[in-house]
Motif scaffolding. Structure first.
Motif, PDB file in Angstrom:
ATOM      1  N   UNK A 233      14.808   2.399  -5.267  1.00  0.00           N
ATOM      2  CA  UNK A 233      15.505   2.632  -6.568  1.00  0.00           C
ATOM      3  C   UNK A 233      14.526   2.814  -7.808  1.00  0.00           C
ATOM      4  N   UNK A 234      15.030   2.447  -8.956  1.00  0.00           N
ATOM      5  CA  UNK A 234      14.077   2.660 -10.048  1.00  0.00           C
ATOM      6  C   UNK A 234      13.980   1.276 -10.831  1.00  0.00           C
ATOM      7  N   UNK A 235      12.965   1.309 -11.743  1.00  0.00           N
ATOM      8  CA  UNK A 235      12.797  -0.145 -12.351  1.00  0.00           C
ATOM      9  C   UNK A 235      13.986  -1.091 -13.169  1.00  0.00           C
ATOM     10  N   UNK A 236      14.666  -0.105 -14.140  1.00  0.00           N
ATOM     11  CA  UNK A 236      15.864  -0.758 -14.517  1.00  0.00           C
ATOM     12  C   UNK A 236      16.868  -1.281 -13.400  1.00  0.00           C
ATOM     13  N   UNK A 263       8.237  -0.621  -8.999  1.00  0.00           N
ATOM     14  CA  UNK A 263       7.041  -1.317  -9.402  1.00  0.00           C
ATOM     15  C   UNK A 263       6.575  -1.023 -10.928  1.00  0.00           C
ATOM     16  N   UNK A 264       6.572  -1.958 -11.713  1.00  0.00           N
ATOM     17  CA  UNK A 264       5.844  -1.752 -13.154  1.00  0.00           C
ATOM     18  C   UNK A 264       6.138  -3.124 -13.810  1.00  0.00           C
ATOM     19  N   UNK A 388       0.292  17.538  -1.304  1.00  0.00           N
ATOM     20  CA  UNK A 388      -1.340  17.261  -1.352  1.00  0.00           C
ATOM     21  C   UNK A 388      -1.743  16.295  -0.348  1.00  0.00           C
ATOM     22  N   UNK A 389      -2.750  15.943  -0.286  1.00  0.00           N
ATOM     23  CA  UNK A 389      -3.145  14.829   0.432  1.00  0.00           C
ATOM     24  C   UNK A 389      -2.544  13.365  -0.203  1.00  0.00           C
ATOM     25  N   UNK A 390      -2.477  12.758   0.802  1.00  0.00           N
ATOM     26  CA  UNK A 390      -1.684  11.429   0.489  1.00  0.00           C
ATOM     27  C   UNK A 390      -2.687  10.200   0.523  1.00  0.00           C
ATOM     28  N   UNK A 391      -2.877   9.556  -0.750  1.00  0.00           N
ATOM     29  CA  UNK A 391      -3.367   7.971  -0.853  1.00  0.00           C
ATOM     30  C   UNK A 391      -2.439   7.122  -1.406  1.00  0.00           C
ATOM     31  N   UNK A 392      -2.312   6.064  -0.509  1.00  0.00           N
ATOM     32  CA  UNK A 392      -1.234   5.114  -0.975  1.00  0.00           C
ATOM     33  C   UNK A 392      -1.979   3.628  -1.007  1.00  0.00           C
ATOM     34  N   UNK A 393      -1.186   2.857  -1.728  1.00  0.00           N
ATOM     35  CA  UNK A 393      -2.005   1.588  -2.056  1.00  0.00           C
ATOM     36  C   UNK A 393      -0.795   0.491  -2.047  1.00  0.00           C
ATOM     37  N   UNK A 394      -1.117  -0.500  -1.191  1.00  0.00           N
ATOM     38  CA  UNK A 394      -0.026  -1.663  -1.118  1.00  0.00           C
ATOM     39  C   UNK A 394      -0.350  -2.868  -2.061  1.00  0.00           C
ATOM     40  N   UNK A 395       0.844  -3.149  -2.707  1.00  0.00           N
ATOM     41  CA  UNK A 395       0.590  -4.205  -3.784  1.00  0.00           C
ATOM     42  C   UNK A 395       1.495  -5.270  -3.380  1.00  0.00           C
ATOM     43  N   UNK A 396       0.940  -6.544  -3.492  1.00  0.00           N
ATOM     44  CA  UNK A 396       1.755  -7.713  -3.007  1.00  0.00           C
ATOM     45  C   UNK A 396       1.857  -8.502  -4.406  1.00  0.00           C
ATOM     46  N   UNK A 397       3.179  -9.008  -4.720  1.00  0.00           N
ATOM     47  CA  UNK A 397       3.207  -9.817  -5.883  1.00  0.00           C
ATOM     48  C   UNK A 397       2.637 -11.295  -5.560  1.00  0.00           C
ATOM     49  N   UNK A 398       1.901 -11.676  -6.293  1.00  0.00           N
ATOM     50  CA  UNK A 398       1.237 -13.068  -6.327  1.00  0.00           C
ATOM     51  C   UNK A 398       1.208 -13.752  -7.571  1.00  0.00           C
ATOM     52  N   UNK A 399       1.787 -14.754  -7.530  1.00  0.00           N
ATOM     53  CA  UNK A 399       1.738 -15.642  -9.077  1.00  0.00           C
ATOM     54  C   UNK A 399       2.530 -14.633 -10.186  1.00  0.00           C
TER      55      UNK A 399
END
Length: 411
Positions: A233-236, A263-264, A388-399
């Motif tokens: 979904x979206x941020x709001x 994410x934001x 395009x070529x895909x680059x992805x990042x995994x973000x984990x919420x910590x503190x």
């Protein structure tokens, strides 16, 4: 140009290009690019307001830096201007904005849009029957792959969905409850995830954009006893869901996961501390180890006092790709631009990492196939589907902060 931006600082130029609507260089009068001295004008449909306005703000910064870099060099002695129209993050408004640019201003190259549904609606309603080149800056829905004439700078969400399926499985998730926003972006990411996930999908339901409450969605997900919850979904909308899950005490019932648009910083700012800890989000990423990205990031931080996002890098590369396409084409028409837009990022050419270096090759008599522009977001290499070529990042919420915990590369 004789009276363009001489005497102005780089910051002055960036401030001048930040306004909505027509973005042009001072002193230029031939906005259509039909003469031999005025700027080449292209169009951009962006989310300046609405649910995706955070992406539009990021795009604006990347666009400004790219426009400055292009106009520092010039395109065969001419400059580039961008007419920006607001989609308000809605399909119909986005179509109206594109009609203004394509039908009235007659731009041959259109950057747009943010939301996948908006990009697709623009393509089907405005662009598909013309020679205009459309290059989306931020759209990730897998459905766009089915429209080869619609190019995009951000990677297809199919790789994102596969990564999410793999991560949930690796984390031991055996069942998942999915809620997805009821549009092309949400359904596309959801369908690709369901295809890739080997566990049990125990809840799979859409929700509408812009609702004041999603307590019914949260309670239905909680009632499934799924060990994993996936938010597409979206941020709001996600912020409201998080607040309601926290207030009802079910936010720790399952491990949370999210697609890119949840994410934001606004999400963290508007949700209780600790309410998202442990959540993993897969987002498109720039190639952070590349020297040209690091130079871009340094300039970005100097100009805006913050780090860039991948979305700003995508917008930057859209502008540079458009400029190179214009310089490499035989004529400033949609047909001529469409003939070379893929070629300037193909690996067959000489690898270059800036507009200036690529422009030198073209100025010395090189053709589009002699240039392989490697963007600040990474190698582009548009395939036959415009992806395009895909680059992805995994973000984990910590503190209650996003921490980068992994990178994924996909086709």
């Amino acid at each position: 140009m004789t009276n363009g931006t001489k005497g102005l600082s780089r910051r002055d130029v960036l401030k001048g290009t930040g306004a909505a609507g027509i973005i042009a260089t001072a002193g230029c009068v031939d906005l259509g690019g039909s003469g031999d001295s005025g700027p080449y004008q292209i169009g951009m449909v962006d989310s300046q307001t609405g649910s995706l306005s955070a992406f539009g703000e990021r795009n604006q910064r990347g666009r400004e830096l790219a426009l400055s870099a292009v106009n520092d060099v010039g395109i065969g002695g001419r400059e580039l201007s961008i007419s920006v129209q607001d989609s308000q993050s809605q399909q119909q408004t986005g179509v109206s904005a594109a009609q203004q640019l394509v039908n009235q201003q007659e731009v041959p190259f259109l950057i747009g849009a943010v939301g996948s549904g908006v990009s697709l609606a623009i393509y089907q309603s405005v662009v598909q029957s013309t020679d205009v080149v459309q290059l989306s800056q931020n759209s990730t829905s897998p459905q766009l792959t089915d429209y080869p004439g619609l190019l995009r700078m951000s990677p297809t969400g199919r790789t994102q969905s596969t990564a999410l399926a793999d991560i949930i499985t690796e984390d031991g998730g055996e069942s998942v409850a999915i809620t997805w926003i009821n549009n092309d972006y949400g359904s596309g990411i959801k369908d690709a995830f369901v295809d890739a996930y080997d566990g049990e999908v125990v809840y799979n339901s859409s929700h509408d954009q812009g609702q004041s409450s999603y307590s019914n969605v949260v309670s239905q997900m909680a009632n499934t006893d799924a060990d994993s919850w996936l938010f597409i979904t979206y941020q709001p909308e996600f912020t409201t869901m998080t607040q309601e899950a926290y207030s009802s005490g079910v936010n720790e019932q399952a491990t949370w996961y999210g697609a890119d648009s949840v994410q934001g910083s606004d999400v963290l700012a508007n949700t209780p501390d600790g309410s998202l800890d442990g959540m993993k989000v897969v987002v498109p990423s720039a190639a952070l180890d590349q020297e040209n990205y690091q130079s871009f990031a340094s300039e970005f931080e100097s100009e805006y006092d913050r780090s860039p996002t991948a979305w700003a890098a995508y917008a930057y590369d859209c502008v540079v790709t458009a400029a190179l396409t214009i310089q490499a084409a035989d004529d400033f028409t949609g047909s001529a631009l469409g003939d070379v837009v893929r070629d300037v990022t193909r690996p067959e050419g000489e690898t270059v990492t800036s507009f200036e270096a690529a422009s030198e090759i073209l100025s010395d008599g090189g053709s589009a196939t002699d240039v392989d522009y490697q963007g600040v977001s990474g190698p582009i290499d548009f395939d036959e589907n415009g992806d395009p070529v895909a680059y992805l990042q995994v973000l984990t919420v910590q503190d209650h902060e996003y921490e980068s915990t992994d990178f994924v590369t996909g086709e």
